[in-house]
Design an enzyme around this catalytic site. Sequence first.
Site, PDB file in Angstrom:
ATOM      1  N   ASP A  37     -19.175 -14.941  53.219  1.00 40.65           N
ATOM      2  CA  ASP A  37     -19.777 -16.181  53.092  1.00 40.65           C
ATOM      3  C   ASP A  37     -19.406 -17.234  51.905  1.00 40.65           C
ATOM      4  O   ASP A  37     -18.895 -18.586  51.973  1.00 40.65           O
ATOM      5  CB  ASP A  37     -21.225 -16.250  52.833  1.00 40.65           C
ATOM      6  N   GLU A  39     -16.484 -17.268  50.195  1.00 40.45           N
ATOM      7  CA  GLU A  39     -15.234 -17.890  50.445  1.00 40.45           C
ATOM      8  C   GLU A  39     -15.047 -18.803  51.444  1.00 40.45           C
ATOM      9  O   GLU A  39     -14.433 -19.765  51.456  1.00 40.45           O
ATOM     10  CB  GLU A  39     -14.326 -16.673  50.774  1.00 40.45           C
ATOM     11  N   TYR A  40     -15.812 -18.740  52.681  1.00 33.70           N
ATOM     12  CA  TYR A  40     -16.163 -19.705  53.914  1.00 33.70           C
ATOM     13  C   TYR A  40     -16.450 -20.915  52.924  1.00 33.70           C
ATOM     14  O   TYR A  40     -16.094 -21.939  53.080  1.00 33.70           O
ATOM     15  CB  TYR A  40     -16.865 -19.425  54.578  1.00 33.70           C
ATOM     16  N   LEU A  87     -30.206 -21.749  91.219  1.00 33.02           N
ATOM     17  CA  LEU A  87     -29.988 -20.237  91.892  1.00 33.02           C
ATOM     18  C   LEU A  87     -31.407 -20.212  92.740  1.00 33.02           C
ATOM     19  O   LEU A  87     -32.384 -20.309  92.111  1.00 33.02           O
ATOM     20  CB  LEU A  87     -29.931 -19.248  90.823  1.00 33.02           C
ATOM     21  N   GLU A 120     -24.745 -10.559  85.581  1.00 33.09           N
ATOM     22  CA  GLU A 120     -25.193 -11.194  84.304  1.00 33.09           C
ATOM     23  C   GLU A 120     -26.691 -11.515  84.004  1.00 33.09           C
ATOM     24  O   GLU A 120     -27.470 -11.478  84.937  1.00 33.09           O
ATOM     25  CB  GLU A 120     -24.337 -12.483  84.340  1.00 33.09           C
ATOM     26  N   LYS A 122     -29.941 -13.323  83.075  1.00 33.08           N
ATOM     27  CA  LYS A 122     -30.287 -14.714  83.406  1.00 33.08           C
ATOM     28  C   LYS A 122     -30.753 -15.288  81.995  1.00 33.08           C
ATOM     29  O   LYS A 122     -32.083 -14.873  81.505  1.00 33.08           O
ATOM     30  CB  LYS A 122     -31.161 -14.724  84.185  1.00 33.08           C
ATOM     31  N   ASP A 124     -32.457 -17.467  79.081  1.00 32.18           N
ATOM     32  CA  ASP A 124     -33.562 -18.447  79.133  1.00 32.18           C
ATOM     33  C   ASP A 124     -33.551 -19.431  78.197  1.00 32.18           C
ATOM     34  O   ASP A 124     -34.331 -19.482  77.228  1.00 32.18           O
ATOM     35  CB  ASP A 124     -34.806 -17.642  79.133  1.00 32.18           C
ATOM     36  N   ARG A 143     -28.158 -30.476  82.040  1.00 31.16           N
ATOM     37  CA  ARG A 143     -28.150 -30.474  83.545  1.00 31.16           C
ATOM     38  C   ARG A 143     -28.648 -31.695  84.176  1.00 31.16           C
ATOM     39  O   ARG A 143     -28.213 -32.304  85.284  1.00 31.16           O
ATOM     40  CB  ARG A 143     -28.640 -29.065  84.028  1.00 31.16           C
ATOM     41  N   GLU A 180     -25.389 -21.571  78.824  1.00 30.78           N
ATOM     42  CA  GLU A 180     -26.476 -21.875  78.676  1.00 30.78           C
ATOM     43  C   GLU A 180     -26.871 -22.048  77.112  1.00 30.78           C
ATOM     44  O   GLU A 180     -26.294 -21.165  76.172  1.00 30.78           O
ATOM     45  CB  GLU A 180     -27.319 -20.530  79.081  1.00 30.78           C
ATOM     46  N   TYR A 232     -23.924 -19.339  75.360  1.00 32.79           N
ATOM     47  CA  TYR A 232     -23.301 -18.219  76.357  1.00 32.79           C
ATOM     48  C   TYR A 232     -22.864 -19.203  77.538  1.00 32.79           C
ATOM     49  O   TYR A 232     -23.398 -19.829  77.919  1.00 32.79           O
ATOM     50  CB  TYR A 232     -24.102 -17.004  76.970  1.00 32.79           C
ATOM     51  N   LYS A 299     -23.518 -12.519  91.181  1.00 31.20           N
ATOM     52  CA  LYS A 299     -22.725 -13.479  91.747  1.00 31.20           C
ATOM     53  C   LYS A 299     -21.451 -12.640  92.562  1.00 31.20           C
ATOM     54  O   LYS A 299     -20.851 -12.076  92.029  1.00 31.20           O
ATOM     55  CB  LYS A 299     -21.885 -14.454  90.648  1.00 31.20           C
ATOM     56  N   LYS A 323     -35.348 -11.733  89.195  1.00 29.62           N
ATOM     57  CA  LYS A 323     -36.210 -11.971  88.268  1.00 29.62           C
ATOM     58  C   LYS A 323     -37.115 -10.808  87.511  1.00 29.62           C
ATOM     59  O   LYS A 323     -37.413 -10.046  88.363  1.00 29.62           O
ATOM     60  CB  LYS A 323     -37.383 -13.229  88.252  1.00 29.62           C
ATOM     61  N   CYS A 417     -65.663 -10.356  55.080  1.00 29.15           N
ATOM     62  CA  CYS A 417     -64.854  -9.480  55.856  1.00 29.15           C
ATOM     63  C   CYS A 417     -65.731  -8.513  56.791  1.00 29.15           C
ATOM     64  O   CYS A 417     -66.790  -7.936  56.609  1.00 29.15           O
ATOM     65  CB  CYS A 417     -64.045  -8.588  54.741  1.00 29.15           C
ATOM     66  N   CYS A 420     -65.639  -4.654  55.311  1.00 26.53           N
ATOM     67  CA  CYS A 420     -66.441  -4.136  54.295  1.00 26.53           C
ATOM     68  C   CYS A 420     -67.532  -5.240  53.590  1.00 26.53           C
ATOM     69  O   CYS A 420     -68.119  -5.132  52.781  1.00 26.53           O
ATOM     70  CB  CYS A 420     -65.202  -3.829  53.053  1.00 26.53           C
ATOM     71  N   CYS A 435     -59.261 -10.676  52.553  1.00 30.52           N
ATOM     72  CA  CYS A 435     -60.437  -9.854  52.163  1.00 30.52           C
ATOM     73  C   CYS A 435     -60.412  -9.704  50.800  1.00 30.52           C
ATOM     74  O   CYS A 435     -59.180  -9.187  50.389  1.00 30.52           O
ATOM     75  CB  CYS A 435     -60.587  -8.645  53.160  1.00 30.52           C
ATOM     76  N   CYS A 441     -62.255  -1.846  50.625  1.00 25.61           N
ATOM     77  CA  CYS A 441     -62.275  -2.257  52.144  1.00 25.61           C
ATOM     78  C   CYS A 441     -61.715  -1.077  52.990  1.00 25.61           C
ATOM     79  O   CYS A 441     -60.285  -0.753  52.420  1.00 25.61           O
ATOM     80  CB  CYS A 441     -61.596  -3.372  52.252  1.00 25.61           C
TER      81      CYS A 441
END
Length: 698
Positions: A37, A39-40, A87, A120, A122, A124, A143, A180, A232, A299, A323, A417, A420, A435, A441
């Site tokens: 990191d 170096e980046y 779909l 594949e 699906k 979310d 979309r 997605e 993806y 597909k 699903k 609590c 106790c 508590c 306790c």
Amino acid sequence: MSATVSNDIAHRAAVLREKLDEASHRYHVLDAPTIPDAEYDALMRELEALEAAHPELVTSDSPTQRVGAAPSSEFAEVRHDIPMLSLANAFNDEEIAEFVRRIRTRLGGDDGRPLTFSVEPKFDGLAISLRYEKGRFVRGATRGDGESGEDVTANLRTIKQIPLKLHGKDWPAVLEVRGEVYMPRAGFEKYNELARNSGGKIKLLINPRNAAAGSLRQLDPRITAKRPLAFYAYAVGVVEGGTLPPTHAQTLHRLRDWGFPLSKLVSTAEGESGCLAYYRRIGAQRDALPFDIDGVVYKLDDLALQRELGFVGRTPRWAIAHKFPAQEQTTTVEAIDINIGRTGAATPTARLKPVFVGGVTVTNATLHNADQVARLDVRIGDTVIVRRAGDVIPEVVSVVADAQHAARPPWAMPATCPVCGSEIVREEGEAVARCTGGLSCAAQVQQAIFHFASRRAIDIDGLGERYIEDLTELGYVQSVADLYKLTLDDLLEMKRRADERDGTTPETVKSGKVATKWAENVIAAIDRSRGTTLERFLYALGISDVGETTAKALARWFGSLDSLMAADVDALQTVPDVGPIVAAHVARFFAQPHNRDVIAELRARGVAWTEHEPQRTIDGPLAGKTAVLTGALGALTREEARARLEALGAKVAGSVSKKTSFVVAGAEAGSKLDKANELGVEVWDEARLLEFLKIHEV
Ligand code: IVH
């Protein structure tokens, strides 16, 4: 400047861009980082500096330009040349059988060969379209309604997994990639943890899908850039001036070569049985995946066959989503209980009317803390949305508005609590209520005993976690003081009962001897632990935030337990290394009658140490001085600076007052520096601090 110099600079900028691009691709897309990191970051800083000095060198696909655009006031409309369709869904095996049968019939019947499907997850999140012209990312859109969406190019550019420039070669002159945008679970949880502790400043994200959608709809790309989004690819749209392979699976692999992330879970399967096997395989992994999926997609792999089948309404005939059970459901809150964790954290928990969600029946869901309950305004009797995703604890996401909600009493954290009876308190600035029963306790006792007995605390050799569990669960020990009541017979009996309970083979004469030896050793170790030191004893008590260093500082400063127990918050704060939060924890701990009882019992049972006069002088060139750190230091972290100042005798405080001896102000110091100036407190810059440390550190 001569032409050669500027050519060199231009060349260097190009080299840097190339390197950064490659490193970022390996890190974000291939998951196989090649450079550290640091170096980046160094390369990025170099490029930024070059571009700042030579603005004409800036290109739109430079890695410095991911968060480039200024906030906009609205999103432009983008028409999709090829509509973004959706779909059809299937919820059981029979519907999949039907889907495959339909395809076969349309394609002219069964020829005996199985159909190949691209299979594949699906994802979310939300569907987006990315347009590349001559290999450069020129426009990204949501979309929307499928015909037209919103231009969210500036926001999409902030997602590191989306290439600004295509890799490899032979890409079409115009290429539209679809896929997605989603928020990985870890990022979602981390973000919400931050939000929950922000005292309402940061809004909670409801679930990763909403989070992804909400993040992409920010008008200010700087906000989107802070959200942990990922991408993806799963399809192509417009293709001009080039060709793609004849199957969907090959197309996805081509996209991967051009720099797009392709999920490792994407595969191919033969026929209905292959698809169903995939469904079960992915279903079994669902909880453990780093992102939410709500099903799998099949597909038909052959693009020519896809074209032959075409569409019905707004869905393709050649694909279907199978699903999984939903990860969110509605149910009612029957009660709100308090759970006391091992460290005393009091977590409100909704007791629910049982509901099937995310593949299991859920009867409880966490409400995290009192702020969260207030924010959601959950009341007993409310209908709520419950979410259970992955191996994350089920949680209440929101309340479903109903007419009776307002008539139900708002919820408040109880004062004591439920386990106790000790006071429950919430320190200022903390999200968690605790508590204060600590040592007494039952909910905390195992952890407390384990810590108490550990080597750096009271040090009872041979009393491991397992035995502590058995001792507490079988009722031999209810508090740390009970350890000092244990007899040899107690231990042997406990072990026998534990063996019986676990169905372990009854003791032979030999193992009986082993058990006796163990018990004798433990009794001897308990006895030895009676002679301790005040600092070990304090550390062993397990007071929140009192580690070994603080325990030592307290022991030195007060010399005796009684004078420490008598100290109020102000007196405690005079101790080096003790700030307002720790002081509050300590005072609170000793104020609890339960804790005082346990301490008295420990002493009565022979736990003892040598006390001494208070030692309040601190050696070192900064003895008696109070420093405050503010702003960012370049060479040191805050913690390093604090430790090194303290090592020279200074007390490092969190806020500036008249008592402050000096303020160390780093870059972008804010209100503390103002306050110091206002009060006429001496201000050191970083150079002065480093110089001082250099001279005085041994
Ligand atoms: S293909 C014409 N593949 O599901 C079909 N979609 O209802 C185009 N989705 O809006 C979609 N993972 O947001 C496809 N592997 C995947 C997907 C996927 C998630 C979403 C996408 C789309 C919705 C379809």
